[in-house]
Design a protein around this motif. Structure first.
Motif, mmCIF file in Angstrom:
data_model
loop_
_atom_site.group_PDB
_atom_site.id
_atom_site.type_symbol
_atom_site.label_atom_id
_atom_site.label_comp_id
_atom_site.label_asym_id
_atom_site.label_seq_id
_atom_site.Cartn_x
_atom_site.Cartn_y
_atom_site.Cartn_z
ATOM 1 N N THR A 42 -3.389 -4.365 -5.330
ATOM 2 C CA THR A 42 -3.173 -2.981 -4.910
ATOM 3 C C THR A 42 -2.092 -2.894 -3.841
ATOM 4 O O THR A 42 -1.197 -2.046 -3.908
ATOM 5 N N ALA A 43 -2.171 -3.778 -2.848
ATOM 6 C CA ALA A 43 -1.157 -3.796 -1.789
ATOM 7 C C ALA A 43 0.201 -4.179 -2.357
ATOM 8 O O ALA A 43 1.239 -3.631 -1.954
ATOM 9 N N ALA A 44 0.205 -5.107 -3.302
ATOM 10 C CA ALA A 44 1.467 -5.553 -3.905
ATOM 11 C C ALA A 44 2.164 -4.413 -4.632
ATOM 12 O O ALA A 44 3.382 -4.226 -4.506
ATOM 13 N N ILE A 45 1.418 -3.645 -5.390
ATOM 14 C CA ILE A 45 1.995 -2.525 -6.142
ATOM 15 C C ILE A 45 2.674 -1.541 -5.196
ATOM 16 O O ILE A 45 3.807 -1.109 -5.419
ATOM 17 N N ALA A 46 1.990 -1.207 -4.115
ATOM 18 C CA ALA A 46 2.541 -0.253 -3.152
ATOM 19 C C ALA A 46 3.815 -0.798 -2.503
ATOM 20 O O ALA A 46 4.810 -0.069 -2.345
ATOM 21 N N LYS A 47 3.815 -2.074 -2.133
ATOM 22 C CA LYS A 47 4.972 -2.646 -1.439
ATOM 23 C C LYS A 47 6.158 -2.843 -2.379
ATOM 24 O O LYS A 47 7.307 -2.666 -1.979
ATOM 25 N N ILE A 48 5.888 -3.203 -3.620
ATOM 26 C CA ILE A 48 6.978 -3.357 -4.592
ATOM 27 C C ILE A 48 7.620 -2.006 -4.887
ATOM 28 O O ILE A 48 8.853 -1.890 -4.968
ATOM 29 N N GLU A 49 6.788 -0.971 -5.010
ATOM 30 C CA GLU A 49 7.320 0.380 -5.236
ATOM 31 C C GLU A 49 8.184 0.836 -4.067
ATOM 32 O O GLU A 49 9.231 1.444 -4.247
ATOM 33 N N GLU A 50 7.745 0.524 -2.848
ATOM 34 C CA GLU A 50 8.447 0.993 -1.653
ATOM 35 C C GLU A 50 9.709 0.180 -1.361
ATOM 36 O O GLU A 50 10.785 0.743 -1.100
ATOM 37 N N LEU A 51 9.595 -1.151 -1.424
ATOM 38 C CA LEU A 51 10.674 -2.022 -0.955
ATOM 39 C C LEU A 51 11.641 -2.454 -2.054
ATOM 40 O O LEU A 51 12.743 -2.894 -1.764
ATOM 41 N N LYS A 52 11.217 -2.369 -3.314
ATOM 42 C CA LYS A 52 12.071 -2.714 -4.470
ATOM 43 C C LYS A 52 12.747 -4.078 -4.284
ATOM 44 O O LYS A 52 13.967 -4.181 -4.193
ATOM 45 N N PRO A 53 11.943 -5.127 -4.225
ATOM 46 C CA PRO A 53 12.497 -6.483 -4.035
ATOM 47 C C PRO A 53 13.227 -6.974 -5.280
ATOM 48 O O PRO A 53 13.057 -6.437 -6.388
ATOM 49 N N ASP A 54 14.006 -8.010 -5.109
ATOM 50 C CA ASP A 54 14.654 -8.672 -6.248
ATOM 51 C C ASP A 54 13.696 -9.646 -6.928
ATOM 52 O O ASP A 54 13.795 -9.884 -8.135
ATOM 53 N N LEU A 55 12.791 -10.200 -6.146
ATOM 54 C CA LEU A 55 11.932 -11.281 -6.624
ATOM 55 C C LEU A 55 10.533 -11.136 -6.031
ATOM 56 O O LEU A 55 10.385 -10.802 -4.856
ATOM 57 N N VAL A 56 9.519 -11.382 -6.878
ATOM 58 C CA VAL A 56 8.126 -11.345 -6.420
ATOM 59 C C VAL A 56 7.443 -12.643 -6.829
ATOM 60 O O VAL A 56 7.408 -12.980 -8.013
ATOM 61 N N PHE A 57 6.953 -13.394 -5.839
ATOM 62 C CA PHE A 57 6.091 -14.538 -6.125
ATOM 63 C C PHE A 57 4.668 -13.998 -6.232
ATOM 64 O O PHE A 57 4.115 -13.473 -5.254
ATOM 65 N N LEU A 58 4.072 -14.110 -7.408
ATOM 66 C CA LEU A 58 2.852 -13.374 -7.720
ATOM 67 C C LEU A 58 1.717 -14.307 -8.137
ATOM 68 O O LEU A 58 1.814 -15.003 -9.148
ATOM 69 N N ASP A 59 0.648 -14.303 -7.350
ATOM 70 C CA ASP A 59 -0.558 -15.035 -7.729
ATOM 71 C C ASP A 59 -1.188 -14.341 -8.938
ATOM 72 O O ASP A 59 -1.066 -13.123 -9.095
ATOM 73 N N ILE A 60 -1.840 -15.097 -9.790
ATOM 74 C CA ILE A 60 -2.472 -14.493 -10.960
ATOM 75 C C ILE A 60 -3.917 -14.121 -10.670
ATOM 76 O O ILE A 60 -4.344 -12.981 -10.875
ATOM 77 N N GLN A 61 -4.680 -15.066 -10.183
ATOM 78 C CA GLN A 61 -6.101 -14.835 -9.984
ATOM 79 C C GLN A 61 -6.370 -14.356 -8.563
ATOM 80 O O GLN A 61 -6.308 -15.123 -7.612
ATOM 81 N N MET A 62 -6.683 -13.050 -8.454
ATOM 82 C CA MET A 62 -6.996 -12.444 -7.166
ATOM 83 C C MET A 62 -8.235 -11.576 -7.331
ATOM 84 O O MET A 62 -8.518 -11.103 -8.438
ATOM 85 N N PRO A 63 -8.980 -11.336 -6.255
ATOM 86 C CA PRO A 63 -10.141 -10.450 -6.351
ATOM 87 C C PRO A 63 -9.716 -9.056 -6.827
ATOM 88 O O PRO A 63 -8.669 -8.547 -6.449
ATOM 89 N N GLY A 64 -10.531 -8.459 -7.657
ATOM 90 C CA GLY A 64 -10.187 -7.142 -8.175
ATOM 91 C C GLY A 64 -9.164 -7.262 -9.290
ATOM 92 O O GLY A 64 -9.377 -7.945 -10.276
ATOM 93 N N ARG A 65 -8.025 -6.632 -9.128
ATOM 94 C CA ARG A 65 -6.973 -6.643 -10.142
ATOM 95 C C ARG A 65 -6.166 -7.936 -10.055
ATOM 96 O O ARG A 65 -5.901 -8.443 -8.974
ATOM 97 N N ASN A 66 -5.744 -8.453 -11.214
ATOM 98 C CA ASN A 66 -4.997 -9.706 -11.210
ATOM 99 C C ASN A 66 -3.491 -9.463 -11.246
ATOM 100 O O ASN A 66 -3.019 -8.326 -11.255
ATOM 101 N N GLY A 67 -2.744 -10.568 -11.267
ATOM 102 C CA GLY A 67 -1.292 -10.461 -11.217
ATOM 103 C C GLY A 67 -0.690 -9.735 -12.394
ATOM 104 O O GLY A 67 0.297 -9.004 -12.263
ATOM 105 N N PHE A 68 -1.272 -9.906 -13.587
ATOM 106 C CA PHE A 68 -0.747 -9.221 -14.760
ATOM 107 C C PHE A 68 -0.860 -7.699 -14.615
ATOM 108 O O PHE A 68 -0.014 -6.946 -15.081
#
Length: 259
Positions: free
Chosen positions: A38-64
């Motif tokens: 959830t935090a990742a989605i908000a920050k990617i939308e706001e900051l528009k990075p070139d690259l995201v290192f993304l964990d797959i298995q996280m509590p709640g929603r996963n990386g996919f």
């Protein structure tokens, strides 16, 4: 070339390790971190990075689910590098896409290869290709579409079929199950145990907060910590029904909500 990146992992030591390894490479600017999807989605939308290192298995929603949630974004898509402990079968899916992957524990040599690949992809500036390949990845890792789920209840001597979205919660008492909608409670037909009902609704937004209570997570209006490590839920029905999450299930409940 400077590459603006975000690190997403629910474990702080893993984020610290990756930050340390990346510090050895010039032009890699870590602009933020996130500890949940959830935090990742908000920050990617706001900051528009070139690259995201993304964990797959996280509590709640996963990386996919992060990628799915951002699929409709019109801005240039970031390049995703998955940090994963997945097996070779899943890795084959990654290799067929524009994203890359690094296995945990992280290797400096493998990270260098990944960054070289990312630099090449960024230089190409082919966003339509990125979108196409991300969809290939999601198609391969997404679970198959389940058959239509309905719950049969009895009302005035007739059978009525309810969609999961119509159900606020289900309760078990006196050897029978009641299905609670926003304005009434109806006896279930055909399913005799909460275990069977939970199995029937698997994959939907339902969670067993107590051995006798199954709630629709989308129908929770608000919740708060309660006595003896429990949580108190207020459901979104006309009665504002209050339900308790048993202490033994609080951790999993929070994980389901990405807390």
């Amino acid at each position: 070339m400077h590459i603006r990146c975000i690190i997403v992992d629910d474990e702080a030591p893993a984020r610290d390790e990756l930050r340390f390894l990346l510090s050895a490479y010039e032009g890699i600017d870590i602009i933020d971190e996130a500890d949940s999807a959830t935090a990742a989605i908000a920050k990617i939308e706001e900051l528009k990075p070139d690259l995201v290192f993304l964990d797959i298995q996280m509590p709640g929603r996963n990386g996919f689910e992060v990628i799915k949630a951002l699929a409709s974004e019109t801005a240039p898509k970031p390049h995703y590098v998955f940090a994963t402990a997945f097996d070779n079968y899943a890795i084959q899916a990654f290799e067929a896409s524009a994203v890359d992957y690094i296995l945990k524990p992280l290797s400096s040599r493998r990270l260098a290869q990944t960054l070289e690949k990312v630099r090449t992809l960024i230089a190409q500036k082919n966003n339509s290709f990125i979108e196409q390949q991300l969809q290939v990845l999601l198609d391969k890792v997404s679970p198959p579409v389940r058959e239509l789920i309905k719950i049969s209840v009895e009302k005035k001597g007739k059978m009525r079929l309810l969609s999961p979205e119509e159900i606020v919660f289900c309760s078990y008492a006196d050897n029978h199950i009641l299905v609670h909608t926003s304005n009434e409670a109806l006896p279930i037909h055909g399913i005799t145990t909460m275990d069977k009902l939970e199995e029937h609704l698997a994959g939907s937004s339902f969670f067993r907060v107590h051995r006798a209570i199954l709630v629709n997570l989308n129908a929770i209006k608000e919740f708060s910590p309660w006595f003896h490590g429990k949580y108190n839920l207020i459901m979104d029905d006309r009665f504002a029904t209050e339900l308790a999450v048993s202490r033994s299930r609080v951790r999993e409940f929070k994980m389901k909500l990405g807390l």
